[in-house]
Design a protein around this motif. Structure first.
Motif, mmCIF file in Angstrom:
data_model
loop_
_atom_site.group_PDB
_atom_site.id
_atom_site.type_symbol
_atom_site.label_atom_id
_atom_site.label_comp_id
_atom_site.label_asym_id
_atom_site.label_seq_id
_atom_site.Cartn_x
_atom_site.Cartn_y
_atom_site.Cartn_z
ATOM 1 N N GLY A 233 0.786 -1.227 0.000
ATOM 2 C CA GLY A 233 0.000 0.000 0.000
ATOM 3 C C GLY A 233 0.818 1.277 0.000
ATOM 4 N N LEU A 237 -1.906 6.405 -0.712
ATOM 5 C CA LEU A 237 -2.836 7.197 0.104
ATOM 6 C C LEU A 237 -3.516 8.311 -0.683
ATOM 7 C CD1 LEU A 237 -0.939 7.460 3.514
ATOM 8 C CD2 LEU A 237 -2.658 5.796 2.763
ATOM 9 N N PRO A 242 -7.142 4.012 -1.424
ATOM 10 C CA PRO A 242 -5.863 3.801 -0.739
ATOM 11 C C PRO A 242 -5.845 2.487 0.023
ATOM 12 C CG PRO A 242 -7.213 5.392 0.432
ATOM 13 C CD PRO A 242 -7.908 5.132 -0.873
ATOM 14 N N LYS A 244 -4.543 0.899 3.264
ATOM 15 C CA LYS A 244 -4.054 1.404 4.549
ATOM 16 C C LYS A 244 -3.496 0.263 5.399
ATOM 17 C CE LYS A 244 -7.255 5.311 4.609
ATOM 18 N NZ LYS A 244 -8.349 6.003 5.346
ATOM 19 N N THR A 245 -2.199 0.106 5.338
ATOM 20 C CA THR A 245 -1.510 -0.887 6.160
ATOM 21 C C THR A 245 -0.587 -0.156 7.124
ATOM 22 O OG1 THR A 245 0.445 -1.080 4.752
ATOM 23 C CG2 THR A 245 -1.485 -2.378 4.129
ATOM 24 N N SER A 248 1.924 1.723 5.145
ATOM 25 C CA SER A 248 1.534 2.861 4.313
ATOM 26 C C SER A 248 0.812 3.949 5.103
ATOM 27 C CB SER A 248 0.616 2.389 3.184
ATOM 28 O OG SER A 248 -0.624 1.932 3.693
ATOM 29 N N TYR A 249 0.145 3.579 6.210
ATOM 30 C CA TYR A 249 -0.769 4.540 6.811
ATOM 31 C C TYR A 249 -0.639 4.683 8.330
ATOM 32 C CZ TYR A 249 -5.204 6.612 8.290
ATOM 33 O OH TYR A 249 -6.154 7.402 8.870
ATOM 34 N N TRP A 250 -0.547 3.585 9.060
ATOM 35 C CA TRP A 250 -0.664 3.645 10.516
ATOM 36 C C TRP A 250 0.445 4.506 11.134
ATOM 37 C CZ3 TRP A 250 -2.688 -1.184 13.458
ATOM 38 C CH2 TRP A 250 -3.805 -1.694 12.806
ATOM 39 N N ASN A 310 4.525 6.453 8.137
ATOM 40 C CA ASN A 310 3.602 7.586 7.981
ATOM 41 C C ASN A 310 3.392 8.363 9.277
ATOM 42 O OD1 ASN A 310 1.901 9.025 6.166
ATOM 43 N ND2 ASN A 310 0.109 8.137 7.175
#
Length: 367
Positions: A233, A237, A242, A244-245, A248-250, A310
């Protein structure tokens, strides 16, 4: 350690292996109990077993496909039963190797067992739960010793329960005992506060993940059916959909540990030891290339040193500085805006955990 799929080679090997004579040989029921860990997130078996996301598996051998009581099967599985599919050793071996290849349209998201030996062992284990033997079998819902149900804690919770009434706004319930508060007060903070002492390696986590998580999340965190993707991922975003893993995101690793500890494996929450959770968290970090060493060990000592990619893009919730709160106004609860209600935007469809209800395309059941 492989982190990526080799679809053509793996799939071809699985299908061909499904029909070998070894798959039909007598299996080891004790070993099959371990293989069943791949299934129990969705299926229950044994005394008191009930339908979960998938049907309960008592008396499976000899059962006509699509006929377990009170379970909503896919149309494909019902049709297979009507066409004469009855679960015996051969049929079960073929199905376990490639569910969707055998019953096209089944809701079974599981990709299939990779080993003939595992198939034989699992079949032997399930045979032990015939109607005659169920009473002597291990109960499906037997208590699992965890940090919350250790002998020491069981002794502690045997103390008289408080009857002190709540003095809260509604006066409902009673005051929780200190032990009850301790049992639930297990949150982990971003700085590592609340972490239990323990550790686990990527390699150890891979074994646990394969047994307890891969059925839903895929061998490499790629997800199965509509079950959540756990890896990849990156750079998605800003796209319409997107991924969200944690890679990639958390923002914080603490959320991973806390969630896995409280809620996983699906259907068997709180069954993992603290070291198991450290190992699984380490493996998910590895799947997302946040750590690259297979021998990496995550512990309460180095946990807070891990930074997710992220994190810098999240901001602190300084809600009290927002204009509404800063003015100290009461929130509006009715007729807050003149004119008819208009829908100005819609939420993105979320790939949340399937719930097992709805039509056959929901992805929420596994037949």
């Amino acid at each position: 350690m492989l982190k990526f799929l080799k679809p053509a080679a793996i799939t071809a090997g699985l299908v061909l292996a499904a029909f070998s004579s070894q798959a039909l040989a007598d299996g080891d029921a004790a070993a099959g109990k371990k293989v069943f860990n791949k299934c129990k997130a969705c299926h229950a078996v044994g005394e008191g077993a009930k339908n979960r996301v998938g049907p309960q598996l008592n008396d499976l051998l000899g059962r006509t496909a699509g006929t377990a009581d009170d379970y909503k099967y896919s149309k494909a599985m019902i049709a297979a039963g009507e066409d004469g599919l009855v679960w015996d050793d051969a049929a079960l071996a073929k199905y376990l190797a490639n569910p969707r290849g055998m019953v096209k349209g089944t809701k079974m998201a599981f990709a299939g067992l990779k080993s003939d030996e595992d198939t034989a062992d699992l079949t032997a284990y399930l045979k032990g739960f015939s109607e005659e033997q169920a009473a002597a079998a291990e109960p499906a819902n037997a208590p699992v010793e965890t940090a919350a149900s250790s002998p020491a804690e069981a002794e502690a919770t045997a103390e008289p329960v408080s009857t002190e009434k709540s003095t809260g706004a509604f006066g409902l319930g009673r005051v929780a005992t200190p032990d009850e508060v301790t049992a639930w007060d297990i949150d982990i903070r971003p700085d590592g506060a609340g972490l239990p002492v323990g550790s686990g390696t990527v390699t150890q986590g891979e074994v646990i993940f394969s047994e307890s998580c891969a059925a839903c999340h895929g061998d490499f965190g790629e997800g199965a059916g509509r079950w959540p993707v756990l890896a990849g991922g990156q750079d998605s975003l800003l796209k319409d959909r997107p991924v969200k893993t944690i890679g990639s995101y958390w923002p914080y690793l603490s959320t991973v540990y806390d969630y896995v500890r409280r809620a996983m494996p699906f259907g068997d929450a709180r069954s993992l030891s603290d070291d198991d959770v450290y190992a699984l968290t380490a493996y998910v970090l590895y799947l997302n290339d946040i750590v690259v060493d297979e021998e990496f060990e995550l512990s309460n000592e180095n946990f807070a040193s891990i930074r997710l990619p992220n994190e810098a893009n999240f901001i602190a919730d300084d809600r009290l500085s927002e204009p509404h709160y800063a003015k100290g106004l009461e929130p509006c609860m009715s007729d807050c805006k003149p004119g008819p209600v208009k829908i100005t935007a819609r939420a993105q469809v979320l790939d949340v955990t399937p719930e097992g209800e709805g039509d056959e395309n929901s992805g929420g059941s596994v037949d």
